[in-house]
Design an enzyme around this catalytic site. Structure first.
Site, short mmCIF file in Angstrom:
data_model
loop_
_atom_site.label_atom_id
_atom_site.label_comp_id
_atom_site.label_asym_id
_atom_site.label_seq_id
_atom_site.Cartn_x
_atom_site.Cartn_y
_atom_site.Cartn_z
N HIS A 369 12.59 22.71 -5.89
CA HIS A 369 13.76 22.01 -6.42
C HIS A 369 13.91 22.11 -7.66
O HIS A 369 12.91 21.68 -8.61
CB HIS A 369 13.88 20.68 -5.71
N PHE A 439 10.25 8.06 -2.71
CA PHE A 439 9.95 9.32 -3.15
C PHE A 439 11.11 9.77 -4.06
O PHE A 439 10.92 10.43 -5.18
CB PHE A 439 9.67 10.34 -2.27
N ASN A 440 12.33 9.61 -3.79
CA ASN A 440 13.61 10.13 -4.65
C ASN A 440 13.69 9.18 -5.75
O ASN A 440 14.16 9.73 -6.89
CB ASN A 440 14.66 9.61 -3.90
N LEU A 441 13.12 7.93 -5.85
CA LEU A 441 13.05 7.31 -7.12
C LEU A 441 12.25 7.75 -8.15
O LEU A 441 12.41 7.40 -9.30
CB LEU A 441 12.60 5.62 -6.92
N HIS A 657 9.11 23.84 5.37
CA HIS A 657 8.57 23.11 6.01
C HIS A 657 8.16 23.58 7.43
O HIS A 657 7.28 24.52 7.64
CB HIS A 657 8.96 21.49 6.09
N ASP A 713 8.15 20.30 -5.09
CA ASP A 713 8.36 19.32 -6.18
C ASP A 713 7.28 18.96 -7.21
O ASP A 713 6.62 18.38 -7.27
CB ASP A 713 8.51 17.84 -5.76
N PRO A 714 7.19 20.21 -8.04
CA PRO A 714 6.05 20.02 -9.07
C PRO A 714 5.88 18.79 -9.68
O PRO A 714 5.00 18.29 -10.33
CB PRO A 714 6.25 21.33 -9.97
#
Length: 815
Positions: A369, A439-441, A657, A713-714
């Protein structure tokens, strides 16, 4: 008397010991002579075979017996390694040095745990080699009959420029073994220079052939027919280009392509007379305004959901589950057996390929992303740099006030000195497991949404300038690595039609382009959020905002010139969000998007169908005008119901995934047969849904599914400057992946990616689109032909089994 008796006893003992010593010496001398004669006979046979292979004239005369003292006067056979010399230039000759030829396959215990060989392991011969090898069997092909046969067959011969097939001389993997006088029989690896003399593409290997029952049972035949129908259903839905890329552009010189000097140049194109309109959530295209019949029909929603329910019934059938489970286990064991007999040969073939290794083969990050493409230390340095260099830049409008960057940090009671990685708090931890919301936070630096808006958004007060500069730095790191590429996901939300033009303007105005990067558009599945906010009134509004601008720019590029330029770099469409949210399974007769006005989010399959149907029509239109096409590559199978994977099986080229395939042997087997790409991210899954040691990636790889490694998501997951290499290194260490395994996964990533035909030809070989070893170039991929030929042969056998030996396997990969 006693002294005389003792004297006689001592003399007798001395005589007996002397006689025994003489006898032992004689027997030892005789044994050595026999061994030397046997070694000379092997040496003569070996030279004779080499002469037959290397010389045009065959010499059938047997070599006369030679004395041991004259062996150093023999002519040096061609092809032997150079003579090693001592410090004074004298040749080093070991009187006991012999070359022994062993069988191609030896039933020895592997030195690394099956099913893999360590990436850092050297090749060693087993210490328990059979010393009694029959002379007439020392080079015979090996046949191991254990529920099947294993034969050593050479790869097919090379094709000449005229199309004639030339036989390839066998270059059996004979490892030099020197008896240096060690009592333990210590053996040494081949000299590096000797290994490099080998032609890696000519190596032989032991093939695995398991003879099946001639006539399958009626239940198996019925199961095979059902699986065959499932594959036919997928082929019915898939978009395939009319003309393959390798047919449009024939690459004769696969040298480094010249970079595009002006990637944002807009070439004026004439508007066509095509007319389009939205009907029941799917855009219909007509050749002109007066036409009544659309030109690119696509299956309607009722047909799609009917076919999807058929797939779901197949997944639940017990007899089919049993058949697929057995086939998958057999695939895994075949690969284990292949490694047991061919792992050494694969590693030697890699050593014989000059210049290439894992670090300098192309590898693509097929799932990452854009908003999280940098690591946390990089983001921290960038924030500190901007706070130091541009503190007075007005960056945000909050609560009726314009704030500078310095004022923003003062409002947070922070200074540049206070900032550190821990305070930034963007890294996933134990609290995010099974908590997608938390996780989104983590996208909010220091837990502040305003910092996310300033640094990680492109539609802000500064028009995304900071994010553009940060993106260029990431591009620079990729270009410096040279061999790492990325496919960045960037969001279109569907709240308004102008999003496309804003996105394209940001890309073009900031000149965000790299030869190492292409773009995918990700659509978050959050209709319910927009509906509750009142931004949209129905699901139809969402589809209009996403797809109508794309059809407008395709029919008339001048209507959105920047979007037209940007779409040349877009290769895929993605669907993203938390798959673990509960949802109702769609029925055959679902409400149309215009009728979907409630506040509930549609099911995953509902999103997939309407995105697929509109994208299919769009691709047909763009292909007819010579434009680039966009493939459907959604997030799928990370969590949630198996319905997601069934819907993606019918519609998607690749998915991200796919870990839930481990729950359905039938669907897993279908994904294997169709070779659908899986961009898997074990480290990301470890932070969200599944522990690393329970991840099915190694099992999928053993069974032959088309898997690649990606970072996702690095910013939240990885710690180093090269997150993709970090992903590979952890997988290699924990799952004991060999160098050949890593290079095969990297090769898969290039196949799954949306990079151009010209770049793929340069990266993995100009014949990459051919199946089997013909499409492999070990000098580009560092994957031995042995591995590629094994994978292709096993897949071909499975396809023939499913189609009951009545199938025509294409020589080229799917378009």
């Amino acid at each position: 008397m006693d002294s005389t008796y003792a004297l006689h006893l001592a003399v007798a003992t001395l005589l007996g010991a002397s006689f025994a010593a003489a006898s032992a010496y004689y027997m030892h001398r005789k044994t050595l002579d026999q061994l030397l004669r046997f070694a000379r006979s092997l040496d003569r046979d070996h030279r004779r075979r080499n002469r037959h292979l290397l010389d045009a004239d065959d010499d059938d005369d047997d070599d006369p017996p030679r004395d041991h003292d004259r062996r150093t006067t023999l002519p040096i056979p061609p092809g032997l390694p150079p003579l090693h010399t001592g410090r004074e230039g004298k040749p080093i000759i070991s009187p006991a040095s012999t070359k022994r030829v062993g069988p191609l396959v030896r039933p020895t215990t592997p030195r690394s745990p099956v099913p893999t060989v360590s990436a850092f392991e050297t090749i060693e011969d087993s210490d328990d080699d059979d010393e009694n090898i029959a002379p007439d069997a020392k080079n015979n092909a090996v046949s191991l009959l254990t529920n099947g046969t294993i034969g050593s067959d050479p790869l097919p011969g090379k094709a000449s420029q005229n199309g004639d097939t030339k036989p390839v001389p066998s270059t059996n993997m004979i490892r030099s073994q020197s008896a240096t006088g060690s009592l333990h029989g210590a053996q040494h690896n081949p000299v590096a220079a000797d290994i490099l003399r080998k032609e890696p593409e000519h190596e032989t290997f032991s093939r695995i052939n398991i003879t099946a029952v001639e006539t399958p049972s009626p239940d198996e035949i019925e199961a095979y027919k059902v699986l065959q129908k499932c594959l036919e259903l997928r082929e019915k839905y898939m978009f395939r280009e009319e003309v393959a890329p390798w047919e449009k552009e024939i690459i004769t010189d696969p040298s480094t392509p010249k970079p595009n000097p002006n990637p944002f140049y807009y070439e004026q194109q004439t508007k066509t007379e095509h007319h389009f309109e939205m009907v029941d959530g799917v855009i219909h295209v007509y050749p002109n305004k007066d036409a009544k019949e659309r030109i690119y029909p696509v299956a309607d929603a009722t047909t799609f959901f009917t076919d999807m329910h058929y797939i779901l019934r197949v997944l639940a059938a017990g007899d089919i589950r049993t058949v697929c489970y057995k086939r998958l286990n057999l695939l895994e064991q075949k690969f284990n057996l292949h490694l047991m007999v061919n792992a050494d040969r694969e590693l030697l073939a890699q050593k014989a390929a000059p210049h290439r290794d894992f670090y300098n083969v192309r590898k693509v990050d097929t799932h990452v992303h854009h908003s999280a493409c940098m690591n946390q230390k990089h983001l921290l340095r960038f924030i500190k740099s901007k706070l130091r260099k541009e503190p007075d830049e007005v960056v945000i409008f909050r609560d009726g006030t314009y704030l500078t960057l310095k004022e923003v940090f003062e409002s947070l009671d922070l200074t540049g000195y206070d900032l550190n990685v821990d305070l930034l708090d963007v890294h996933a931890d134990k609290s995010t497991f099974h908590r997608f919301d938390k996780f989104n936070l983590k996208y909010n630096p220091c837990g502040q949404s305003r910092l996310r808006e300033i640094f990680l958004k492109q539609d802000n007060l500064i028009q995304g300038r900071f994010l553009a500069e940060l993106t260029k730095e990431v591009f620079s790191d990729l270009e410096a690595s040279k061999y790492q590429m990325a496919e960045y996901r960037i969001s279109i939300y569907g709240r308004k039609k102008s999003e496309w033009d804003q996105m394209a303007s940001w890309i073009v105005n900031n000149e965000l382009y790299s030869e190492n990067v292409v773009w995918l558009i990700q659509i978050p599945r959050i209709y319910n959020v927009y509906r509750e906010m009142g931004t949209i009134n129905s699901f139809q509004n969402l589809l209009d905002n996403i797809f109508l601008p794309l059809f407008e720019v395709t029919v008339d590029p001048a209507s959105h010139p920047q979007l037209h330029v940007f779409l040349q770099q877009v290769v895929g469409l993605d669907l993203v969000d938390d798959e673990s949210k509960p949802e109702r399974r769609p029925t055959k007769h679902m409400p149309t998007p215009e009728q979907w006005t409630n506040v509930f989010n549609p099911a995953y399959a509902y999103y997939v169908y309407y995105c697929y149907a509109n994208l299919y029509t769009l691709n047909k239109l763009r292909e007819s005008k010579g434009m680039t096409t966009i493939k459907l590559r959604p997030h799928c199978g990370e969590a949630g119901d198996i319905d997601h994977l069934a819907a993606a099986f019918l519609t998607s080229h690749n998915i991200a995934h796919g870990v839930n395939l481990k729950k359905s042997p039938v669907l897993q087997y279908l994904y294997y047969l169709a070779q659908i790409g899986l961009a898997m991210s074990p480290l990301s899954n470890n932070s969200l849904f599944i522990d690393y040691h329970r991840n099915p990636f190694p099992t999928f790889f053993l069974r032959g599914l088309n898997v690649s490694l990606s970072t996702d998501d690095p910013l939240q997951i990885h710690l180093t400057k090269e997150p993709l290499v970090e992903e590979y290194s952890i997988a290699a260490s924990l799952w004991k992946l060999s160098s050949c395994d890593l290079c095969e996964i990297a090769r898969n990533s290039v196949y799954q990616s949306g990079f151009s035909h010209r770049l793929k030809s340069h990266w993995i070989g100009r014949n990459y689109y051919k199946r089997g070893h013909d499409g492999n170039d070990i000098h580009q991929t560092n994957v031995p032909h042995i591995r590629i030929e094994f994978r292709h042969t096993i897949w071909k056998e499975e396809m023939e089994l499913i189609h009951l030996r009545n199938v025509d396997i294409p020589e080229e990969i799917d378009r």
